[in-house]
Structures are given as structure tokens and as C-alpha cells.
Scaffold this active site. Structure first.
Site, PDB file in Angstrom:
ATOM      1  N   GLU A  37       0.816  -1.205   0.000  1.00 49.74           N
ATOM      2  CA  GLU A  37       0.000   0.000   0.000  1.00 49.74           C
ATOM      3  C   GLU A  37       0.853   1.261   0.000  1.00 49.74           C
ATOM      4  O   GLU A  37       0.526   2.242  -0.661  1.00 49.74           O
ATOM      5  CB  GLU A  37      -0.963   0.006   1.184  1.00 49.74           C
ATOM      6  CG  GLU A  37      -2.038  -1.086   1.121  1.00 49.74           C
ATOM      7  CD  GLU A  37      -2.921  -0.994  -0.121  1.00 49.74           C
ATOM      8  OE1 GLU A  37      -2.930   0.066  -0.789  1.00 49.74           O
ATOM      9  OE2 GLU A  37      -3.583  -1.986  -0.444  1.00 49.74           O
ATOM     10  N   TYR A 120      -7.040   6.267   3.436  1.00 48.03           N
ATOM     11  CA  TYR A 120      -7.101   5.181   2.454  1.00 48.03           C
ATOM     12  C   TYR A 120      -6.281   3.976   2.914  1.00 48.03           C
ATOM     13  O   TYR A 120      -6.769   2.840   2.958  1.00 48.03           O
ATOM     14  CB  TYR A 120      -6.628   5.617   1.053  1.00 48.03           C
ATOM     15  CG  TYR A 120      -6.300   4.387   0.244  1.00 48.03           C
ATOM     16  CD1 TYR A 120      -7.329   3.594  -0.259  1.00 48.03           C
ATOM     17  CD2 TYR A 120      -4.987   3.944   0.089  1.00 48.03           C
ATOM     18  CE1 TYR A 120      -7.065   2.391  -0.916  1.00 48.03           C
ATOM     19  CE2 TYR A 120      -4.714   2.760  -0.566  1.00 48.03           C
ATOM     20  CZ  TYR A 120      -5.753   1.991  -1.065  1.00 48.03           C
ATOM     21  OH  TYR A 120      -5.485   0.820  -1.691  1.00 48.03           O
ATOM     22  N   ASP A 138     -10.269   4.932  -2.818  1.00 50.00           N
ATOM     23  CA  ASP A 138      -9.067   5.326  -3.544  1.00 50.00           C
ATOM     24  C   ASP A 138      -9.493   5.945  -4.875  1.00 50.00           C
ATOM     25  O   ASP A 138     -10.675   6.096  -5.147  1.00 50.00           O
ATOM     26  CB  ASP A 138      -8.148   4.121  -3.772  1.00 50.00           C
ATOM     27  CG  ASP A 138      -8.633   3.289  -4.940  1.00 50.00           C
ATOM     28  OD1 ASP A 138      -9.852   3.078  -5.026  1.00 50.00           O
ATOM     29  OD2 ASP A 138      -7.806   2.858  -5.764  1.00 50.00           O
TER      30      ASP A 138
END
Length: 307
Positions: A37, A120, A138
Site C-alpha cells: 500500500e 485510504y 481510492d
DNA sequence: TAACCGTGGAC
DNA sequence: TGTCCAAGGTT
């Protein structure tokens, strides 16, 4: 509207279309998901893949990374861009060791408190690493929702509260189904409902799309371009490139003076920096900015990546 | 809140 | 060829 049908349509599509990304495989770890991520922030999957693989081999757990110098993280971040992400990932690993006994936390609020983790990333890790029901928003999900539900070509320039509310309303109640929904919508946005030229012919929910129903109207605003040539960002990037590839500290004057003889003991990495022909003031500003950001440090021998 | 922060591939 | 864009976060 019948959202259950929507959930099933996308879930079925995901079964056949999902990419076999390593951070999605059964053997994945929460740390691997967290690393992915960080790397995927504003960065395409294709460029992340090799760096992620090498990174996980070198630092399989948070304590492994925390034990390494921050400069090593910056070096192995390579050319992914936004190198402060590497610094923050290193800081996040340290925080995981200090606050969570070396294990990536499984709660949204604990994740959100880590350096470099925003709304996020916290939601994504909680959902994808721990199977939690979270509102994941996102750029892909925003675009899919804007078209499918809103009937707009593109979402607003910046995330609005209404968008987050809409995402929460669309989330399946069932925990496992919610995780699947999040990843499926993201995948649809990445593979089919793309920004530039969406592949509507391949869309599993084409007949439900408000944007298509409206005749695919054009965007109501023009996206702001990101200037690059001549910017501080370009100069900072060039300096970081030199630092990543340098074995030894670089005397400050070499950063802002063109060496007389490039072939004489001066790395070819400098060429990129010198060909920019940046003004002295800009080089100073860029270098001082990097030092202030902790992306570089200065010793008596010169400038180098942080130790 | 809008500006800032890297990089390179696609069209 | 230059513009656009990519699983954002921070200030």
C-alpha cells in the site's frame, strides 16, 4: 436500487478477471500488504512489483526494516518516486516495533496513527490484510462510483464527504462480502473503468452505469496538469538519484558546481543533475529541502543518505 | 484547502 | 511530443 445484484455481478467478474498480485496471494502477511500500500500510493502496479518482491526478501518483517538504517530503505526504494514514502515506511516499521510488539496492528485507528498512513491506507490494510469491513476510497473507487452511480465522467478534484458517504452506503453488510466488494471495485477501476479510455465493452455492470445511460458526457472540469521541467521536484529527484548511487558522502560544492572533468572520478549519475542547468539558488533550495525533510544528511565529509 | 512531493509509461 | 495519470499523505 438493488445493490445486492450489483455486488454479485462485480464479485463474479472479479473471479475471472483478478490479477494474481503477490500481496493478494494466500501466503501474504499484513506487513506485505502494508508495504504494497505504501508503494502503490500514486504509483502503477507494474513498477511496484519488482521493488516489493526484493523488499520483502530483504525485510520480511517490520523489525527487520526497523533495524536497518533509513538510508538503506531510501536506496532500495529505487526509482519508485516520492522517496519520503520510504522514509515514512521505515518510521512506520519502527512505530510498529515500539507500539505493537513488531506486529502490524489490525485496527483502523491504530493503523491511521502510523507515519505515512492516511485514511485510504488504514482502511485498505484493515480490509485486505485483516478482512475488516471498512470504507475504502481510492482513486479507482472514486472514479467507478462517479460513473456508475453519479453519472459523471470523473470524480471531483478532491475527495468530498458525500463520496465517502456514498462508498459506505454501497458497502455490503457482510464482512467477507465487503472486502470482496472493495477489491473488486478497485480492480474494475484499474482494468476496465480507467481514467483515459474506459473499456466499457468489457464492463460487467455496463447496463447499470449511470454515466453510460447519460450518454457518457464529458468531464465538467479540466484536470490540472503537474508541471515537471524546471521544478524543485525535478532537481530534488536528481540529487536523490546521485545520493542513492554514491558510496561516499558528496562534498556540498559538487552538488552545485559543474565538475571540470566528469570522467575523472565523478560518477555518471551526476550527469542527470548537471544537465538540468538549474540555477544555484534552486540547487541550494532543493538540497536544503532534502536535508530538512530527512531525506539526506550532512557530515563534515559531505552530503549523504541518512544513516 | 490547495500546494507540494518523483517517476516513467501510454497515447 | 507533450500531456496525462498512477492503490495518497502531509502541511
Amino acid at each position: 436500487m438493488d445493490t445486492a445484484e450489483l455486488h454479485h455481478s462485480l464479485s463474479d467478474w472479479f473471479d475471472g478477471a483478478a490479477r494474481d498480485l503477490p500481496w493478494r496471494l494466500p501466503g501474504r502477511t499484513p506487513w506485505g500488504v502494508l508495504v504494497s500500500e505504501f508503494m502503490l500510493q500514486q504509483t502503477p502496479v507494474s513498477r511496484v512489483l519488482p521493488v516489493w518482491t526484493e523488499w520483502m526478501k530483504r525485510w520480511p518483517t517490520p523489525p527487520d526494516l526497523a533495524a536497518a538504517p533509513a538510508g538503506d530503505a531510501l536506496r532500495h526504494w529505487g526509482r519508485l518516486g516520492y522517496p519520503r514514502r520510504a522514509l515514512r515506511l521505515h518510521a512506520a516499521a519502527t512505530a510498529v516495533v515500539v507500539r505493537h510488539e513488531g506486529e502490524v496492528p489490525d485496527r483502523y485507528d491504530e493503523l491511521l496513527a502510523l507515519p505515512g498512513v492516511g485514511t485510504y491506507t488504514a482502511a485498505a490494510v484493515a480490509a485486505f490484510a485483516f478482512g475488516r469491513r471498512e470504507t475504502v476510497v481510492d482513486t479507482n473507487i472514486r472514479r467507478v462510483h462517479a460513473r456508475l452511480i453519479g453519472g459523471d465522467a470523473l470524480p471531483a478534484p478532491s475527495l468530498t464527504a458525500a463520496e465517502t458517504r456514498r462508498a459506505t452506503e454501497l458497502l455490503p453488510e457482510d464482512e467477507a462480502a465487503s472486502v470482496r466488494w472493495n477489491v473488486a471495485v478497485m480492480e474494475l477501476g484499474a482494468l476496465v473503468c480507467t481514467a483515459r479510455t474506459p473499456a466499457c465493452a468489457q464492463c460487467p455492470v455496463l447496463d447499470r452505469c449511470a454515466w453510460v445511460a447519460a450518454g457518457r458526457p464529458a468531464p465538467t472540469y479540466v484536470p490540472k496538469g503537474q508541471p515537471w521541467a524546471g521544478t524543485d521536484r525535478q532537481v530534488r529527484g536528481a540529487i536523490m538519484h546521485v545520493l542513492r548511487h554514491s558510496e561516499h558522502p558528496i562534498p556540498r560544492h559538487l552538488v552545485h558546481e559543474r565538475p571540470v572533468d566528469l570522467a575523472h572520478g565523478i560518477s555518471a549519475e551526476f550527469q542527470k543533475l548537471y544537465t538540468l542547468n538549474a540555477p544555484f539558488e534552486q540547487l541550494e533550495r532543493a538540497l536544503n529541502g532534502l536535508l530538512a525533510d530527512g531525506l539526506a544528511e550532512e557530515t563534515v565529509q559531505g552530503v549523504r543518505l541518512p544513516g
